[in-house]
Design a protein around this motif. Structure first.
Motif, PDB file in Angstrom:
ATOM      1  N   VAL A 164       1.010  -1.060  -0.130  1.00  0.00           N
ATOM      2  CA  VAL A 164      -0.005  -0.035   0.080  1.00  0.00           C
ATOM      3  C   VAL A 164       0.873   1.168  -0.031  1.00  0.00           C
ATOM      4  O   VAL A 164       0.604   2.423  -0.352  1.00  0.00           O
ATOM      5  N   ALA A 165       2.098   1.354   0.699  1.00  0.00           N
ATOM      6  CA  ALA A 165       2.745   2.315   0.728  1.00  0.00           C
ATOM      7  C   ALA A 165       3.365   2.513  -0.715  1.00  0.00           C
ATOM      8  O   ALA A 165       3.326   3.814  -1.282  1.00  0.00           O
ATOM      9  N   ALA A 166       3.713   1.667  -1.531  1.00  0.00           N
ATOM     10  CA  ALA A 166       4.190   1.981  -2.802  1.00  0.00           C
ATOM     11  C   ALA A 166       3.239   2.353  -3.777  1.00  0.00           C
ATOM     12  O   ALA A 166       3.246   3.138  -4.533  1.00  0.00           O
ATOM     13  N   LEU A 167       1.939   1.773  -3.571  1.00  0.00           N
ATOM     14  CA  LEU A 167       0.854   2.373  -4.444  1.00  0.00           C
ATOM     15  C   LEU A 167       0.593   3.892  -3.995  1.00  0.00           C
ATOM     16  O   LEU A 167       0.248   4.605  -4.793  1.00  0.00           O
ATOM     17  N   GLY A 168       0.641   4.252  -2.769  1.00  0.00           N
ATOM     18  CA  GLY A 168       0.507   5.669  -2.337  1.00  0.00           C
ATOM     19  C   GLY A 168       1.413   6.456  -2.914  1.00  0.00           C
ATOM     20  O   GLY A 168       1.152   7.689  -3.219  1.00  0.00           O
ATOM     21  N   TYR A 169       2.646   6.194  -2.945  1.00  0.00           N
ATOM     22  CA  TYR A 169       3.858   7.109  -3.551  1.00  0.00           C
ATOM     23  C   TYR A 169       3.772   7.036  -5.272  1.00  0.00           C
ATOM     24  O   TYR A 169       4.807   7.618  -5.773  1.00  0.00           O
ATOM     25  N   SER A 170       3.165   6.063  -5.719  1.00  0.00           N
ATOM     26  CA  SER A 170       3.212   5.898  -7.160  1.00  0.00           C
ATOM     27  C   SER A 170       2.809   7.087  -8.132  1.00  0.00           C
ATOM     28  O   SER A 170       3.431   7.189  -9.133  1.00  0.00           O
ATOM     29  N   GLY A 171       2.102   7.954  -7.625  1.00  0.00           N
ATOM     30  CA  GLY A 171       1.868   9.048  -8.161  1.00  0.00           C
ATOM     31  C   GLY A 171       0.611   8.987  -9.021  1.00  0.00           C
ATOM     32  O   GLY A 171      -0.132   9.819  -9.571  1.00  0.00           O
ATOM     33  N   ALA A 172      -0.142   7.537  -8.917  1.00  0.00           N
ATOM     34  CA  ALA A 172      -1.568   7.455  -9.498  1.00  0.00           C
ATOM     35  C   ALA A 172      -2.388   8.227  -8.567  1.00  0.00           C
ATOM     36  O   ALA A 172      -2.223   8.291  -7.335  1.00  0.00           O
ATOM     37  N   GLN A 173      -3.710   8.388  -9.276  1.00  0.00           N
ATOM     38  CA  GLN A 173      -4.757   8.930  -8.573  1.00  0.00           C
ATOM     39  C   GLN A 173      -5.780   7.940  -8.366  1.00  0.00           C
ATOM     40  O   GLN A 173      -6.236   6.985  -9.111  1.00  0.00           O
ATOM     41  N   PHE A 174      -6.123   7.652  -7.064  1.00  0.00           N
ATOM     42  CA  PHE A 174      -7.128   6.706  -6.741  1.00  0.00           C
ATOM     43  C   PHE A 174      -7.782   7.002  -5.174  1.00  0.00           C
ATOM     44  O   PHE A 174      -7.259   7.922  -4.378  1.00  0.00           O
ATOM     45  N   ARG A 175      -8.560   6.522  -4.675  1.00  0.00           N
ATOM     46  CA  ARG A 175      -9.416   6.586  -3.324  1.00  0.00           C
ATOM     47  C   ARG A 175      -8.683   5.412  -2.526  1.00  0.00           C
ATOM     48  O   ARG A 175      -9.316   4.384  -2.832  1.00  0.00           O
ATOM     49  N   PRO A 176      -7.643   6.003  -1.437  1.00  0.00           N
ATOM     50  CA  PRO A 176      -7.358   4.598  -0.824  1.00  0.00           C
ATOM     51  C   PRO A 176      -8.740   3.739   0.061  1.00  0.00           C
ATOM     52  O   PRO A 176      -8.333   2.581   0.192  1.00  0.00           O
ATOM     53  N   GLU A 177      -9.749   4.600   0.192  1.00  0.00           N
ATOM     54  CA  GLU A 177     -10.649   3.623   1.057  1.00  0.00           C
ATOM     55  C   GLU A 177     -11.282   2.567   0.274  1.00  0.00           C
ATOM     56  O   GLU A 177     -12.048   1.687   0.685  1.00  0.00           O
ATOM     57  N   ASN A 178     -11.145   2.789  -1.088  1.00  0.00           N
ATOM     58  CA  ASN A 178     -11.693   1.669  -2.036  1.00  0.00           C
ATOM     59  C   ASN A 178     -10.621   0.327  -2.438  1.00  0.00           C
ATOM     60  O   ASN A 178     -11.388  -0.494  -2.917  1.00  0.00           O
ATOM     61  N   VAL A 179      -9.625   0.493  -1.835  1.00  0.00           N
ATOM     62  CA  VAL A 179      -8.615  -0.538  -2.469  1.00  0.00           C
ATOM     63  C   VAL A 179      -8.641  -1.821  -1.768  1.00  0.00           C
ATOM     64  O   VAL A 179      -8.587  -1.839  -0.497  1.00  0.00           O
TER      65      VAL A 179
END
Length: 408
Positions: free
Chosen positions: A328-343
């Motif tokens: 999840v940390a990698a996803l978070g710093y990837s630069g992609a746009q998404f809503r964390p609460e949906n993952v």
């Protein structure tokens, strides 16, 4: 035969009219084979894809020029043990001189020859060794020499990588063969026309340079550009496809033959891409990272590559640690746009993260998964319709040892 099939022990010399050799010229102190040659008996249409690294090696520059200025080629010369990269005008002259030396021995034009190198960066090619390799290779050329050529282009690879498929076009049986090398410094971003990975592909099908380049570009995007061993792009990444037409079968744009040939070509490229990851330096795990339901394809790609290249994820996988916090940390710093609460995140289909938090699966169940030789990390962003996948691996103590000792 309505489709295509893999040929056991196939190689670049499986298609009609191709000969190859792998010899020991003296680039490697170990005495292992280190010089390969691939020759088509007839002029071959061709296409190429090359590294997008700004420090592109001298042989890459020569190959780019061939793609842009030459209609057909006859031969490829490949040395292992010296990259001929960051060697300036002398290195470029040596790459061209290699083509001249090979052409003279083969009785063809220098523009009919392409050249590749792999190995240490920043040292000039020993041209006496090149001359020796050419002499030995020309004498050893054989229509069953493909496997030996694949062995000769290896660096830190532990096994040679060759493959071939057979297909039927308009009642004519024809084939595609290939060889590749690459175990470290693998995160290609190949462009057409402009890995270390090297890949040479041959076919006895007749196909235009333009259509071959279009197919290569699309298939590279779904094979070699989808793998990463260590996140480092090489100065020498090269893919060359040669088509000599000797089967008599022809592939034209917009036909069923074109789609069948494209699919067969993709299969062989994906097979070799997978083998490169499996044989990565010190690799003990093969990991398929998949992203689904992203807003854009670019968002999906950013997420997949961030996870696939994360050293924290890779070292956790090596240790058999299912630590999803690193994902999840990698996803978070990837630069992609998404809503964390949906993952949602899954390991081999088993829920790990639900709605951005712990899914509650017992850790011992997850440990059993990440200790396997091969497993998948799947991420559902629940934020759109786009997807992307990357093949990657773990990072082990052996990887560090190989690359700490490589210079000496």
């Amino acid at each position: 035969m309505s489709n295509f099939k893999r040929i056991p022990n196939g190689s670049v010399t499986t298609p009609r009219g191709f000969r190859a050799a792998g010899v020991t010229a003296g680039f490697k102190r170990s005495g292992a084979p280190d010089f390969a040659m691939l020759v088509s008996d007839e002029p071959a249409n061709f296409a190429g894809a090359f590294t997008s690294c700004t420090f592109a090696a001298a042989p890459v520059q020569v190959c780019r020029k061939r793609v842009l200025t030459t209609d057909t080629i006859r031969a490829a010369v490949i040395n292992s043990g010296n990259a001929n990269a960051c060697t300036g005008e002398t290195g470029l002259a040596n790459a061209e001189a290699t083509c001249v030396l090979a052409a003279n021995k083969l009785g063809i034009n220098p523009s009919d020859v392409v050249v590749s190198s792999t190995g240490r960066i920043g040292t000039q090619l020993p041209m006496d060794t090149i001359k020796k390799g050419i002499e030995l290779a020309v004498a050893a050329l054989s229509d069953d020499g493909g496997r030996r050529a694949a062995e000769a282009i290896m660096t830190t690879d532990t096994v040679p990588k060759s493959a071939a498929v057979e297909l039927e076009l308009d009642g004519v049986v024809c084939s595609i063969g290939a060889m590749t090398k690459g175990a470290g410094m693998i995160d290609p971003s190949l462009k057409v026309p402009h890995a270390t990975m090297l890949c040479y592909i041959t076919t006895d099908v007749k196909i235009s340079n333009l259509l071959l380049a279009e197919m290569l570009s699309g298939n590279v995007a779904d094979s070699f550009n989808r793998i990463t061993v260590d996140g480092d792009m090489s100065t020498n990444d090269t893919v060359i496809v040669m088509a000599n037409g000797l089967s008599g079968a022809e592939v034209r744009p917009g036909t069923a033959n074109a789609e069948l040939f494209r699919a067969a070509l993709l299969q062989i490229m994906q097979q070799l891409a997978r083998e490169m990851v499996m044989d990565g330096e010190g690799v003990t795990k093969f990991v398929n990272v998949e992203i689904f339901h992203a807003r854009t394809r670019e968002d999906a790609k950013l997420c997949a590559e961030a996870v696939a290249n994360s050293l924290l994820c890779k070292t956790a996988w090596f240790g058999g640690d299912p630590n999803w916090g690193r994902v999840v940390a990698a996803l978070g710093y990837s630069g992609a746009q998404f809503r964390p609460e949906n993952v949602d995140i899954f390991y081999d289909g088993v829920p790990v993260v639900k709605a951005g938090g712990d899914a509650g699966t017992p850790e011992e169940d997850l440990v059993d998964i990440v200790r396997k030789r091969e497993f998948s990390v799947t991420v559902d962003l629940h934020d759109g319709d786009e997807s992307y996948w990357v093949w990657t691996n773990d990072i082990s103590y052996e990887y560090v040892k190989i690359n700490a000792d490589y210079h000496t």
